[in-house]
Design a protein around this motif. Structure first.
Motif, PDB file in Angstrom:
ATOM      1  N   GLY B   9       0.822  -1.208   0.000  1.00  0.00           N
ATOM      2  CA  GLY B   9       0.000   0.000   0.000  1.00  0.00           C
ATOM      3  C   GLY B   9       0.857   1.260   0.000  1.00  0.00           C
ATOM      4  N   LEU B  10       1.890   1.226   0.809  1.00  0.00           N
ATOM      5  CA  LEU B  10       2.785   2.406   0.891  1.00  0.00           C
ATOM      6  C   LEU B  10       3.459   2.663  -0.439  1.00  0.00           C
ATOM      7  CD1 LEU B  10       4.485   1.826   4.368  1.00  0.00           C
ATOM      8  CD2 LEU B  10       3.031   3.741   3.709  1.00  0.00           C
ATOM      9  N   GLN B  11       3.904   1.631  -1.066  1.00  0.00           N
ATOM     10  CA  GLN B  11       4.576   1.773  -2.366  1.00  0.00           C
ATOM     11  C   GLN B  11       3.639   2.374  -3.392  1.00  0.00           C
ATOM     12  OE1 GLN B  11       5.966  -2.231  -2.951  1.00  0.00           O
ATOM     13  NE2 GLN B  11       8.089  -1.673  -2.540  1.00  0.00           N
ATOM     14  N   THR B  12       2.404   1.911  -3.358  1.00  0.00           N
ATOM     15  CA  THR B  12       1.434   2.462  -4.307  1.00  0.00           C
ATOM     16  C   THR B  12       1.218   3.954  -4.063  1.00  0.00           C
ATOM     17  OG1 THR B  12       0.300   0.335  -4.046  1.00  0.00           O
ATOM     18  CG2 THR B  12      -0.811   2.025  -5.358  1.00  0.00           C
ATOM     19  N   ALA B  13       1.110   4.234  -2.764  1.00  0.00           N
ATOM     20  CA  ALA B  13       0.883   5.653  -2.441  1.00  0.00           C
ATOM     21  C   ALA B  13       2.027   6.521  -2.955  1.00  0.00           C
ATOM     22  CB  ALA B  13       0.721   5.828  -0.927  1.00  0.00           C
ATOM     23  N   ALA B  14       3.260   6.025  -2.740  1.00  0.00           N
ATOM     24  CA  ALA B  14       4.431   6.775  -3.196  1.00  0.00           C
ATOM     25  C   ALA B  14       4.412   6.936  -4.709  1.00  0.00           C
ATOM     26  CB  ALA B  14       5.714   6.076  -2.739  1.00  0.00           C
ATOM     27  N   ALA B  15       4.139   5.819  -5.401  1.00  0.00           N
ATOM     28  CA  ALA B  15       4.091   5.849  -6.869  1.00  0.00           C
ATOM     29  C   ALA B  15       3.031   6.831  -7.358  1.00  0.00           C
ATOM     30  CB  ALA B  15       3.818   4.441  -7.408  1.00  0.00           C
ATOM     31  N   THR B  16       1.914   6.817  -6.665  1.00  0.00           N
ATOM     32  CA  THR B  16       0.837   7.725  -7.060  1.00  0.00           C
ATOM     33  C   THR B  16       1.263   9.172  -6.905  1.00  0.00           C
ATOM     34  OG1 THR B  16      -0.651   6.063  -6.092  1.00  0.00           O
ATOM     35  CG2 THR B  16      -1.622   8.145  -6.781  1.00  0.00           C
ATOM     36  N   ARG B  17       1.896   9.429  -5.773  1.00  0.00           N
ATOM     37  CA  ARG B  17       2.367  10.810  -5.546  1.00  0.00           C
ATOM     38  C   ARG B  17       3.330  11.234  -6.649  1.00  0.00           C
ATOM     39  NH1 ARG B  17       2.468   9.673  -0.128  1.00  0.00           N
ATOM     40  NH2 ARG B  17       4.693   9.135  -0.174  1.00  0.00           N
ATOM     41  N   ASP B  18       4.241  10.302  -6.988  1.00  0.00           N
ATOM     42  CA  ASP B  18       5.196  10.592  -8.063  1.00  0.00           C
ATOM     43  C   ASP B  18       4.496  10.924  -9.356  1.00  0.00           C
ATOM     44  OD1 ASP B  18       7.952   8.377  -7.148  1.00  0.00           O
ATOM     45  OD2 ASP B  18       7.524  10.489  -6.711  1.00  0.00           O
ATOM     46  N   GLN B  19       3.492  10.109  -9.644  1.00  0.00           N
ATOM     47  CA  GLN B  19       2.777  10.337 -10.905  1.00  0.00           C
ATOM     48  C   GLN B  19       2.099  11.697 -10.922  1.00  0.00           C
ATOM     49  OE1 GLN B  19       0.167   6.964 -11.469  1.00  0.00           O
ATOM     50  NE2 GLN B  19       1.553   6.099 -12.990  1.00  0.00           N
ATOM     51  N   VAL B  23       2.760  14.737 -13.488  1.00  0.00           N
ATOM     52  CA  VAL B  23       1.691  15.411 -14.233  1.00  0.00           C
ATOM     53  C   VAL B  23       1.705  16.892 -13.908  1.00  0.00           C
ATOM     54  CG1 VAL B  23      -0.792  15.652 -14.464  1.00  0.00           C
ATOM     55  CG2 VAL B  23       0.223  13.378 -14.436  1.00  0.00           C
ATOM     56  N   GLY B  24       1.835  17.161 -12.632  1.00  0.00           N
ATOM     57  CA  GLY B  24       1.869  18.565 -12.212  1.00  0.00           C
ATOM     58  C   GLY B  24       2.977  19.320 -12.902  1.00  0.00           C
TER      59      GLY B  24
END
Lengths: 179, 245
Positions: B9-19, B23-24
């Protein structure tokens, strides 16, 4: 611009306070300077040599603004010209003033130029001829005041450039120009 | 996004933030690129305009005034600095700088005649005379702009209003309210008498004479005792046109 005959008058001539002797030092200095320039200019162009303080001098009043210079003001301006060496009092009472819009030395130079231009070296002329003869027409010498002319000639005599002598007629002097 | 517990879950969260971050950044970069492009277009159009109208701006006071209005609307001050885009392209800084120098010249030349206070209109007239050769006329508006630039240099120049007129002050003399009122009164005929000052302003004779003496000392007033009514008049060169015809 207002004119006195042919002469163009400066702007200050139409400004009433310039006909009253100013009391503040700097303002007065400016006033005196302007009047001195005007007097010299006017006398030069009109070929006037003497100003009588008790006589009507067109420059000293402006009827358009109903102002005239007081006797004191006239004396102050003329005395300043005297201090500058551009005028001389002709009497102790300061009633008449000789205006040297050209200094005596300048007149002397004028005469020398006149001699050279007309090839008069070693020649002879009467004093009257110098100021009213044909040769002097068109020069500043023409119509000049006799007293001033005599002074200039005497100056030249001192320097050995001319020699004065009495002519055959009792009333005129002759001038011999040196080579 | 559904949160998943545990390391995954943590890894996904990190990856999502990166994405999101990527995009930003992309969006930001696109926006910047767009802005840069717009600015480039704007700038080149402005350059064209400036080149085309540089002469008009120098020679035509009405056009110049409109130009200033336009700049004001856009929030640009072409006189803000003597370097930079506007100044270099239009030389408009130079125009006002030159004007400033000419104004200083005129004020210095007339100072002994008017005590360092000159009517704006008279100043403008004299400037136009000076510039006749270059056929570049100026308006009072131009004068005011040039003077405000001078002011910014701390040169002691100031525009003061007396009644309906504007006077340009080039000496450090401060005019207090009393003096201002006398000048205002003098605008009618170019002079005042002590009587008038006392009556119209309702002052004591002491106050009137003190103020008038100060104005005389400052070189702003001149006395005139020549009127046939015998009353002394105090003339103010700065409210008349003493130096020009």
């Amino acid at each position: 611009m207002q004119k006195l005959g042919d002469f163009k008058l400066p702007h200050f001539f139409n400004y009433p306070p310039y006909f009253t002797l100013q009391l503040v030092k700097d303002t007065r200095e400016k006033q005196v300077q302007l009047w001195k320039e005007l007097i010299l200019d006017y006398c030069r162009t009109q070929k006037l040599f003497v100003i009588g303080l008790n006589e009507d001098f067109p420059l000293f009043s402006n009827p358009a603004i109903e102002r005239s210079l007081s006797h004191e003001a006239k004396e102050v301006f003329l005395s300043s010209l005297v201090s500058d060496g551009r005028a001389e009092w002709m009497d102790k009472g300061h009633k008449k003033c000789l205006i040297l819009w050209l200094r005596i030395q300048d007149w002397a130079d004028c005469i020398l130029r006149f001699v050279k231009d007309n090839g008069l070296e070693d020649g002879v002329m009467t004093v009257e001829e110098i100021r009213s003869g044909i040769e002097s027409r068109g020069t500043e010498l023409h119509g000049m005041d006799r007293t001033v002319l005599m002074r200039a000639l005497r100056l030249l005599e001192q320097k050995g450039k001319v020699a004065m002598f009495k002519g055959s007629s009792a009333d005129d002097e002759g001038v011999k120009f040196s080579a | 996004m559904r949160r998943r517990p545990g390391i995954g879950g943590l890894q996904t969260a990190a990856a999502t933030r990166d994405q999101y971050r990527l995009v930003g950044e992309n969006v930001a970069r696109i926006k910047t690129d767009l802005m840069k492009e717009q600015l480039t277009t704007f700038r080149s159009q402005l350059e064209d305009f400036a080149r085309k109208h540089k002469n008009d701006i120098r020679k035509n006071p009405a056009f110049r005034s409109q130009f200033h209005d336009m700049c004001a609307k856009v929030g640009v001050d072409p006189l803000a600095s003597n370097k930079g885009f506007w100044a270099e392209l239009l030389g408009i800084g130079d125009f006002y700088y030159e004007l400033g120098v000419q104004i200083v010249d005129i004020c210095l030349a007339t100072r002994s005649l008017n005590g360092g206070l000159i009517n704006l209109q008279e100043l403008c007239n004299m400037l136009c005379q000076k510039r006749k050769v270059a056929r570049e006329s100026v308006t009072e508006d131009d004068c005011l702009r040039a003077i405000s630039k001078l002011k910014a240099l701390g040169s002691g120049f100031e525009v003061i209003s007396v009644g309906k007129k504007k006077l340009v002050r080039s000496v450090p003399t401060e005019l207090n309210k009393d003096h201002n009122e006398i000048l205002d009164l003098a605008q009618g005929q170019g002079y005042v008498t002590m009587e008038e000052v006392e009556k119209r302003l309702s002052w004591s004779s002491g106050r009137a004479i003190d103020d008038l003496e100060t104005l005389l000392e400052e070189g702003l007033a001149m006395i005139d005792d020549g009127h046939k009514d015998g009353k002394r008049r105090y003339w103010f060169p700065c409210v008349s046109f003493v130096t020009t015809s």
